[in-house]
Design a protein around this motif. Structure first.
Motif, PDB file in Angstrom:
ATOM      1  N   ARG A   1       2.460  -9.751   3.919  1.00 39.07           N
ATOM      2  CA  ARG A   1       2.657  -8.559   3.081  1.00 39.07           C
ATOM      3  C   ARG A   1       1.763  -8.627   1.854  1.00 39.07           C
TER       4      ARG A   1
ATOM      5  N   GLN B   1      -1.877  -6.224   0.864  1.00 45.07           N
ATOM      6  CA  GLN B   1      -2.157  -5.491  -0.370  1.00 45.07           C
ATOM      7  C   GLN B   1      -3.611  -5.681  -0.789  1.00 45.07           C
TER       8      GLN B   1
ATOM      9  N   GLN C   1      -1.261   3.753   9.088  1.00 39.76           N
ATOM     10  CA  GLN C   1       0.088   3.560   9.626  1.00 39.76           C
ATOM     11  C   GLN C   1       0.455   2.075   9.740  1.00 39.76           C
TER      12      GLN C   1
ATOM     13  N   TYR D   1      -0.857  -0.440   7.928  1.00 40.75           N
ATOM     14  CA  TYR D   1      -0.626  -0.947   6.564  1.00 40.75           C
ATOM     15  C   TYR D   1       0.780  -0.536   6.098  1.00 40.75           C
ATOM     16  N   GLU D   2       1.156   0.708   6.374  1.00 40.37           N
ATOM     17  CA  GLU D   2       2.469   1.183   5.936  1.00 40.37           C
ATOM     18  C   GLU D   2       3.598   0.426   6.632  1.00 40.37           C
TER      19      GLU D   2
ATOM     20  N   LEU E   1       3.758  -3.033   4.916  1.00 38.60           N
ATOM     21  CA  LEU E   1       4.211  -3.000   3.522  1.00 38.60           C
ATOM     22  C   LEU E   1       5.580  -2.334   3.393  1.00 38.60           C
ATOM     23  N   GLY E   2       5.973  -1.582   4.429  1.00 35.52           N
ATOM     24  CA  GLY E   2       7.282  -0.938   4.383  1.00 35.52           C
ATOM     25  C   GLY E   2       7.370   0.215   3.413  1.00 35.52           C
ATOM     26  N   GLU E   3       6.222   0.867   3.130  1.00 35.31           N
ATOM     27  CA  GLU E   3       6.251   2.034   2.237  1.00 35.31           C
ATOM     28  C   GLU E   3       5.067   2.928   2.536  1.00 35.31           C
ATOM     29  N   PRO E   4       5.238   4.246   2.283  1.00 36.67           N
ATOM     30  CA  PRO E   4       4.135   5.180   2.529  1.00 36.67           C
ATOM     31  C   PRO E   4       3.011   4.959   1.518  1.00 36.67           C
ATOM     32  N   LEU E   5       1.764   5.207   1.940  1.00 38.89           N
ATOM     33  CA  LEU E   5       0.613   5.049   1.056  1.00 38.89           C
ATOM     34  C   LEU E   5      -0.077   6.389   0.884  1.00 38.89           C
ATOM     35  N   ASN E   6      -0.687   6.565  -0.270  1.00 39.68           N
ATOM     36  CA  ASN E   6      -1.436   7.779  -0.533  1.00 39.68           C
ATOM     37  C   ASN E   6      -2.748   7.742   0.256  1.00 39.68           C
TER      38      ASN E   6
END
Lengths: 227, 227
Positions: B142, B146, B166, B168-169, B172-177
């Motif tokens: 994780r 980053q 997708q 990476y998300e 990381l367990g979270e949406p990315l811009n």
């Protein structure tokens, strides 16, 4: 293959320790003169075999090696990486679990035979793969200094923010902006002012002395962004 | 002390490997059923002794263990950390050099007895200190996701930028811009478009396929700032 799966072939297991300190602002490393073959008399990173009968884990082995071979106690220690293979030690296939240590210069033992502190840029010719281990430790300390409270372990007690900034600059090898340095220290949240303690600063006005908060004396404060 | 300084006490030396893959976007880990005591029949991280007579280093041991015990070849591997002490293995004082591996799901061997892939959140009860090793590997993946190109090793060949985002998300367990994700990928400089290759996207317009530049297939691209 069943044979080899259940038989444990002979592997030497040891620890090697890279202890850094700052000598007049210069990042330096502790070397010990080897008492025995191989490389008897040669300056090397302090190292030694794991003693399964007395060590609680490899970090305890590293602390014991530092104490018995260099007279060093209470260094901040963290595991660096493990170096392995048939060629790194003439005695045979070996595993060296390398540790990285930091210690304030004033906590080092009095000068003694068989121990020296040299600048990291001029360590001389090191035996085994100790040159490689030193380079890996240097990379670790420089990278962690960008992102964490690691450099506070070069101070024994209290320090001013300008002193701390100087230490970060010494490790990173470049000047830092004072304002962003102080913002970063605030963000890390690891420091506290020592009530009523100021350092008289010659031509400058007295500077507040700081120390590391108790919670961060054994673990690092980490930042997401670099300096 | 002279005695113990020159005598090498018996320490078991092994490798344990945490191999991650993505199964329908879910970060998952490879477990192998242990063939022998201790913990015979129990699901564990693939692991085994170092074979001093055949392994070039501990990473070669890890690759051999994956090949012989899990049928896995060509996983991306890096050293994680080394776990040590008298209590982690009932056979005695042991050193386990842990490796972290990433592999695309399509490169895993066909389903077979004694091998399973489970979500990292539900690995079940693992023997030895394998639960701890798994958590350390998760933290590493994780954190590196980053700051580096690590997640590209979940793809066998080509992928679109939305597919990569997708992944990476998922890690990381979270949406990315989307905009800052693409800026970050540009900054890492590790991707190249595959000339003339587009992926038809159902309702969406076709997306350009990318691949990892040759220079980054064996080493990571690193970024100074996180996502």
């Amino acid at each position: 293959m069943n044979q080899s799966e259940t038989t444990h072939t002979h592997v030497l297991t040891s620890v090697d320790v890279v202890v850094f300190t700052l000598v007049e602002g210069v990042l330096s490393v502790v070397l010990a003169q080897r008492a025995r073959a191989p490389f008897a008399g040669v300056w090397a990173l302090p190292g030694g075999y794991i003693h399964a009968d007395e060590d609680a884990d490899a970090q305890a082995s590293a602390a014991r090696v530092l104490r018995t071979k260099a007279g060093i106690e209470n260094a901040y220690l963290e595991q660096l990486a493990t170096f392995t293979g048939p060629a790194r030690d003439p005695r045979g296939w070996s595993v060296a679990i390398a540790y990285c240590g930091l210690i304030p210069q004033e906590r080092l033992p009095a000068p003694r035979a068989g121990l020296k502190i040299v600048p990291v840029n001029a360590p001389g010719q090191l035996p085994f793969d100790h040159g490689l281990i030193l380079q890996a430790a240097l990379a670790r300390v420089r990278s962690k200094s960008q992102y964490s409270s690691l450099p506070v372990h070069f101070f024994a007690e209290t320090f001013t923010l300008p002193q701390l900034q100087q230490v970060y600059e010494g490790i990173l090898g470049e000047p830092l902006n004072k304002v962003s340095f102080r913002r970063k220290m605030d963000e890390l949240g690891m420091l506290e002012p020592v009530p009523g303690e100021m350092l008289a600063g010659g031509a400058h006005r007295p500077a507040q002395l700081h120390r590391v908060r108790p919670a961060f004396r054994q673990q690092l404060a980490l930042s997401v962004r670099g300096l």
